[in-house]
Structures are given as C-alpha cells and as structure tokens.
Design a protein around this motif. Structure first.
Motif, PDB file in Angstrom:
ATOM      1  N   GLU A 134      37.110  53.209  35.830  1.00 44.34           N
ATOM      2  CA  GLU A 134      36.589  52.816  36.769  1.00 44.34           C
ATOM      3  C   GLU A 134      36.760  51.271  36.788  1.00 44.34           C
ATOM      4  O   GLU A 134      36.206  50.637  36.512  1.00 44.34           O
ATOM      5  CB  GLU A 134      34.932  53.143  36.841  1.00 44.34           C
ATOM      6  CG  GLU A 134      34.700  54.657  36.534  1.00 44.34           C
ATOM      7  CD  GLU A 134      33.099  54.723  36.570  1.00 44.34           C
ATOM      8  OE1 GLU A 134      32.438  53.885  36.940  1.00 44.34           O
ATOM      9  OE2 GLU A 134      32.886  55.869  35.887  1.00 44.34           O
ATOM     10  N   ARG A 135      37.963  51.068  37.689  1.00 45.52           N
ATOM     11  CA  ARG A 135      38.532  49.752  37.667  1.00 45.52           C
ATOM     12  C   ARG A 135      37.520  48.753  38.239  1.00 45.52           C
ATOM     13  O   ARG A 135      37.102  47.700  37.674  1.00 45.52           O
ATOM     14  CB  ARG A 135      39.781  49.531  38.393  1.00 45.52           C
ATOM     15  CG  ARG A 135      40.433  48.299  38.557  1.00 45.52           C
ATOM     16  CD  ARG A 135      41.722  48.208  39.259  1.00 45.52           C
ATOM     17  NE  ARG A 135      42.687  48.974  38.365  1.00 45.52           N
ATOM     18  CZ  ARG A 135      43.548  48.322  37.758  1.00 45.52           C
ATOM     19  NH1 ARG A 135      43.725  47.170  38.096  1.00 45.52           N
ATOM     20  NH2 ARG A 135      44.475  49.144  37.063  1.00 45.52           N
ATOM     21  N   ALA A 136      36.590  48.855  39.296  1.00 52.57           N
ATOM     22  CA  ALA A 136      35.747  47.990  39.857  1.00 52.57           C
ATOM     23  C   ALA A 136      34.705  47.643  38.862  1.00 52.57           C
ATOM     24  O   ALA A 136      34.282  46.464  38.526  1.00 52.57           O
ATOM     25  CB  ALA A 136      34.954  48.451  40.887  1.00 52.57           C
ATOM     26  N   ARG A 137      34.245  48.560  38.152  1.00 53.48           N
ATOM     27  CA  ARG A 137      32.896  48.346  37.151  1.00 53.48           C
ATOM     28  C   ARG A 137      33.552  47.693  35.893  1.00 53.48           C
ATOM     29  O   ARG A 137      32.834  46.617  35.404  1.00 53.48           O
ATOM     30  CB  ARG A 137      32.524  49.983  36.546  1.00 53.48           C
ATOM     31  CG  ARG A 137      31.334  49.527  35.632  1.00 53.48           C
ATOM     32  CD  ARG A 137      30.877  51.019  35.407  1.00 53.48           C
ATOM     33  NE  ARG A 137      29.453  51.125  34.314  1.00 53.48           N
ATOM     34  CZ  ARG A 137      29.324  52.067  34.044  1.00 53.48           C
ATOM     35  NH1 ARG A 137      29.518  53.348  34.525  1.00 53.48           N
ATOM     36  NH2 ARG A 137      28.184  52.055  33.141  1.00 53.48           N
ATOM     37  N   PHE A 138      34.670  47.876  35.623  1.00 51.02           N
ATOM     38  CA  PHE A 138      35.474  47.103  34.553  1.00 51.02           C
ATOM     39  C   PHE A 138      35.694  45.889  34.875  1.00 51.02           C
ATOM     40  O   PHE A 138      35.488  45.063  34.040  1.00 51.02           O
ATOM     41  CB  PHE A 138      36.800  48.060  33.860  1.00 51.02           C
ATOM     42  CG  PHE A 138      37.362  47.291  32.960  1.00 51.02           C
ATOM     43  CD1 PHE A 138      37.231  47.450  31.726  1.00 51.02           C
ATOM     44  CD2 PHE A 138      38.682  46.555  33.384  1.00 51.02           C
ATOM     45  CE1 PHE A 138      37.797  46.645  30.692  1.00 51.02           C
ATOM     46  CE2 PHE A 138      39.152  45.468  32.283  1.00 51.02           C
ATOM     47  CZ  PHE A 138      38.840  46.030  30.886  1.00 51.02           C
ATOM     48  N   MET A 139      36.297  45.579  35.993  1.00 48.28           N
ATOM     49  CA  MET A 139      36.425  44.273  36.356  1.00 48.28           C
ATOM     50  C   MET A 139      35.283  43.458  36.641  1.00 48.28           C
ATOM     51  O   MET A 139      35.323  42.103  36.329  1.00 48.28           O
ATOM     52  CB  MET A 139      37.170  44.275  37.701  1.00 48.28           C
ATOM     53  CG  MET A 139      38.691  44.948  37.570  1.00 48.28           C
ATOM     54  SD  MET A 139      39.754  43.949  36.630  1.00 48.28           S
ATOM     55  CE  MET A 139      39.960  42.410  37.144  1.00 48.28           C
ATOM     56  N   ASN A 140      34.070  44.035  36.858  1.00 46.69           N
ATOM     57  CA  ASN A 140      32.819  43.349  36.968  1.00 46.69           C
ATOM     58  C   ASN A 140      32.387  42.681  35.520  1.00 46.69           C
ATOM     59  O   ASN A 140      32.020  41.808  35.218  1.00 46.69           O
ATOM     60  CB  ASN A 140      31.718  44.156  37.799  1.00 46.69           C
ATOM     61  CG  ASN A 140      30.279  43.381  37.602  1.00 46.69           C
ATOM     62  OD1 ASN A 140      29.744  43.741  36.715  1.00 46.69           O
ATOM     63  ND2 ASN A 140      30.279  42.594  38.511  1.00 46.69           N
ATOM     64  N   LEU A 141      32.667  43.656  34.604  1.00 43.73           N
ATOM     65  CA  LEU A 141      32.235  43.381  33.095  1.00 43.73           C
ATOM     66  C   LEU A 141      33.263  42.324  32.606  1.00 43.73           C
ATOM     67  O   LEU A 141      32.516  41.458  31.970  1.00 43.73           O
ATOM     68  CB  LEU A 141      32.502  44.745  32.519  1.00 43.73           C
ATOM     69  CG  LEU A 141      32.388  44.436  30.994  1.00 43.73           C
ATOM     70  CD1 LEU A 141      30.948  43.948  30.437  1.00 43.73           C
ATOM     71  CD2 LEU A 141      32.640  45.829  29.815  1.00 43.73           C
ATOM     72  N   LEU A 142      34.371  42.443  32.980  1.00 46.64           N
ATOM     73  CA  LEU A 142      35.539  41.436  32.404  1.00 46.64           C
ATOM     74  C   LEU A 142      35.156  39.924  33.157  1.00 46.64           C
ATOM     75  O   LEU A 142      35.244  39.036  32.309  1.00 46.64           O
ATOM     76  CB  LEU A 142      36.801  41.841  32.999  1.00 46.64           C
ATOM     77  CG  LEU A 142      37.858  41.070  32.222  1.00 46.64           C
ATOM     78  CD1 LEU A 142      37.990  41.004  30.901  1.00 46.64           C
ATOM     79  CD2 LEU A 142      39.260  41.599  32.878  1.00 46.64           C
ATOM     80  N   SER A 143      34.636  39.909  34.363  1.00 46.92           N
ATOM     81  CA  SER A 143      34.315  38.766  34.917  1.00 46.92           C
ATOM     82  C   SER A 143      33.271  37.993  34.500  1.00 46.92           C
ATOM     83  O   SER A 143      33.220  36.899  34.012  1.00 46.92           O
ATOM     84  CB  SER A 143      34.157  39.013  36.349  1.00 46.92           C
ATOM     85  OG  SER A 143      33.458  37.871  37.210  1.00 46.92           O
ATOM     86  N   ARG A 144      32.167  38.917  33.979  1.00 49.56           N
ATOM     87  CA  ARG A 144      30.938  38.423  33.295  1.00 49.56           C
ATOM     88  C   ARG A 144      31.520  37.640  31.841  1.00 49.56           C
ATOM     89  O   ARG A 144      31.131  36.620  31.456  1.00 49.56           O
ATOM     90  CB  ARG A 144      29.826  39.472  33.015  1.00 49.56           C
ATOM     91  CG  ARG A 144      29.337  39.926  34.551  1.00 49.56           C
ATOM     92  CD  ARG A 144      28.542  40.993  34.103  1.00 49.56           C
ATOM     93  NE  ARG A 144      27.553  40.858  32.958  1.00 49.56           N
ATOM     94  CZ  ARG A 144      27.165  41.969  32.227  1.00 49.56           C
ATOM     95  NH1 ARG A 144      27.636  43.165  32.500  1.00 49.56           N
ATOM     96  NH2 ARG A 144      26.358  41.856  31.184  1.00 49.56           N
ATOM     97  N   TYR A 145      32.457  38.451  31.140  1.00 53.89           N
ATOM     98  CA  TYR A 145      32.841  37.912  29.764  1.00 53.89           C
ATOM     99  C   TYR A 145      33.506  36.599  30.053  1.00 53.89           C
ATOM    100  O   TYR A 145      33.400  35.775  29.309  1.00 53.89           O
ATOM    101  CB  TYR A 145      33.721  39.056  29.234  1.00 53.89           C
ATOM    102  CG  TYR A 145      34.375  38.771  27.894  1.00 53.89           C
ATOM    103  CD1 TYR A 145      33.745  38.713  26.837  1.00 53.89           C
ATOM    104  CD2 TYR A 145      35.634  38.077  28.043  1.00 53.89           C
ATOM    105  CE1 TYR A 145      34.553  38.512  25.488  1.00 53.89           C
ATOM    106  CE2 TYR A 145      36.042  37.717  26.669  1.00 53.89           C
ATOM    107  CZ  TYR A 145      35.644  37.892  25.584  1.00 53.89           C
ATOM    108  OH  TYR A 145      36.351  37.659  24.368  1.00 53.89           O
ATOM    109  N   PHE A 146      34.802  36.656  31.005  1.00 55.03           N
ATOM    110  CA  PHE A 146      35.009  35.295  31.174  1.00 55.03           C
ATOM    111  C   PHE A 146      34.432  34.311  31.783  1.00 55.03           C
ATOM    112  O   PHE A 146      34.476  33.114  31.080  1.00 55.03           O
ATOM    113  CB  PHE A 146      36.317  35.654  32.204  1.00 55.03           C
ATOM    114  CG  PHE A 146      37.587  35.924  31.978  1.00 55.03           C
ATOM    115  CD1 PHE A 146      38.805  35.391  32.020  1.00 55.03           C
ATOM    116  CD2 PHE A 146      37.797  37.461  30.987  1.00 55.03           C
ATOM    117  CE1 PHE A 146      40.010  36.046  31.446  1.00 55.03           C
ATOM    118  CE2 PHE A 146      38.686  37.856  30.852  1.00 55.03           C
ATOM    119  CZ  PHE A 146      40.100  37.139  30.712  1.00 55.03           C
TER     120      PHE A 146
END
Length: 215
Positions: A134-146
């Motif tokens: 689920e790319r959108a969900r993953f990218m949201n998580l990655l954005s929070r991490y960054f």
C-alpha cells in the motif's frame, strides 16, 4: 542480472557495521585500509570481481567482537576509481545472499569464507514485486519518519521508484542499527522486507530508545 559465471565456494568478505548490500542494488564504498586495498586488487584479478559484504557479530568475551553474521550478500565490483592518495571509490552491485559455512585460513590480510548459495535462488532472478504494498500508506509513514529525523529527500523520485528499488534503497540508506540492517537482509522476500521496514519505522516514531522523538 544474468550471470555468465558460477558463484564460487570461497569469497573475500568485508565486515562493515551498518553497510547493507541487497541483490540488484548498488552500494558505494570508500576503501583506504591496506587489507581492503589488497582485497580489491585480488578481486579485480578475477573474472567475477566479487566481494562479500557481511555484518560483524559481537562475540561475548572477545574484545572488539570479531565474529561474523552467517548471512551476507555478495556484490560484483562494477565501478572503481583511484584517488591521488591511493584510495579507491568503488561500487558493488548486489548479486546474491550467501550463508557462511566457515572462515578460511590463509595468507591474505583480509578475511575469506567458505559459503553456500542454497536458499537464495530468487536473488539471481528478476526484480521482485510486492503485491500487497500500500504505497500511499507507506509514503505517509515515511514522511512522518523523515520529518521526525529532519531528513530531506527527492519525494518525486521515491514516488516513481518501483517496489523493489524503493524498499531496498530505503533499507540500505536509512540509519538503522546493524542488527536491524541484518534483519532486513535476512528477510526471505520483498514483502517480508517491507513489513520489517515498516516495523522499524513505526518503532522509531514511537520513540524506540529515545524519548525525545515524537510521533
């Protein structure tokens, strides 16, 4: 990458904490220690040009910890250049993971190991896909991490990268602990590597061992 040679039984190994190489990925390295310059020189004399990357494994009671994790990844030297002061900048392209059977004694200043390639057949095949990603969900998580780490990246390139390139590049580049890198390496498939990566990102956002990190 189609191989025109057999993977050998004995390979040179480069123990480097936190340096992760994965199949079909590229790892830049800076070599300057005499033993690793000798390792590169010997590797370049062979048709295969192989170097095995492996995480050191701390041995209780042994100063500095000189053990090796059993699973590593071999790469082929695909680029190299020499600096004016005799150092080398090289790029390893990951071929296949391996399992260390034993270290091999010899007269080389670097370490060598007898290895097995069984169980890693998919590493030499085409790029893996992750059907449940689920790319959108993953990218949201990655954005929070960054954001939590005050990191910057080219988000457009990340969005356009295929599943394997995205997951493997992040696994290699993000600042996880060596044992966490080892878990990413040993993941049997791209799907399990992505699940491990998500777990590590979520753990970091919950604070991990650092109470100052916020969600």
């Amino acid at each position: 990458m189609a191989q025109r040679f057999d993977l050998p039984e004995i390979i040179p190994v480069f123990p480097l904490p936190g340096a992760l190489l994965l199949p079909r990925a590229r790892l830049p390295l800076h070599l300057f220690e005499p033993r690793y310059l000798a390792m590169l020189e010997d590797a370049l004399k062979t048709r295969e040009r192989l170097i095995g990357m492996v995480q050191p494994n701390r041995v209780p009671g042994r100063e500095g910890g000189t053990g090796l994790h059993r699973i590593g990844c071999v790469g082929r030297v695909t680029q190299f250049s020499e600096t004016e002061d005799g150092r080398y900048m090289i790029t390893l392209t990951g071929l296949s993971r391996f399992r260390i059977a034993e270290e091999v004694e010899g007269f080389t200043p670097y370490r060598r190991a007898r290895v097995g390639w069984e169980g890693f057949g998919r590493d030499l095949g085409p790029a893996e896909t992750d059907p449940g990603f689920e790319r959108a969900r993953f990218m949201n998580l990655l954005s929070r991490y960054f954001t939590a780490r005050a990191l910057e990246t080219d988000w457009e390139s990340l969005q356009q990268a295929d599943d394997e390139l995205l997951i493997n590049s992040l696994s290699m580049l993000l600042g996880f602990e060596p044992e966490e890198k080892q878990a990413l390496l040993e993941a049997p498939s791209l799907t399990t590597r992505r699940e491990t990566l998500v777990t590590l990102l979520e753990y970091a956002l919950r604070g991990g061992d650092n109470e100052d990190i916020v969600q």
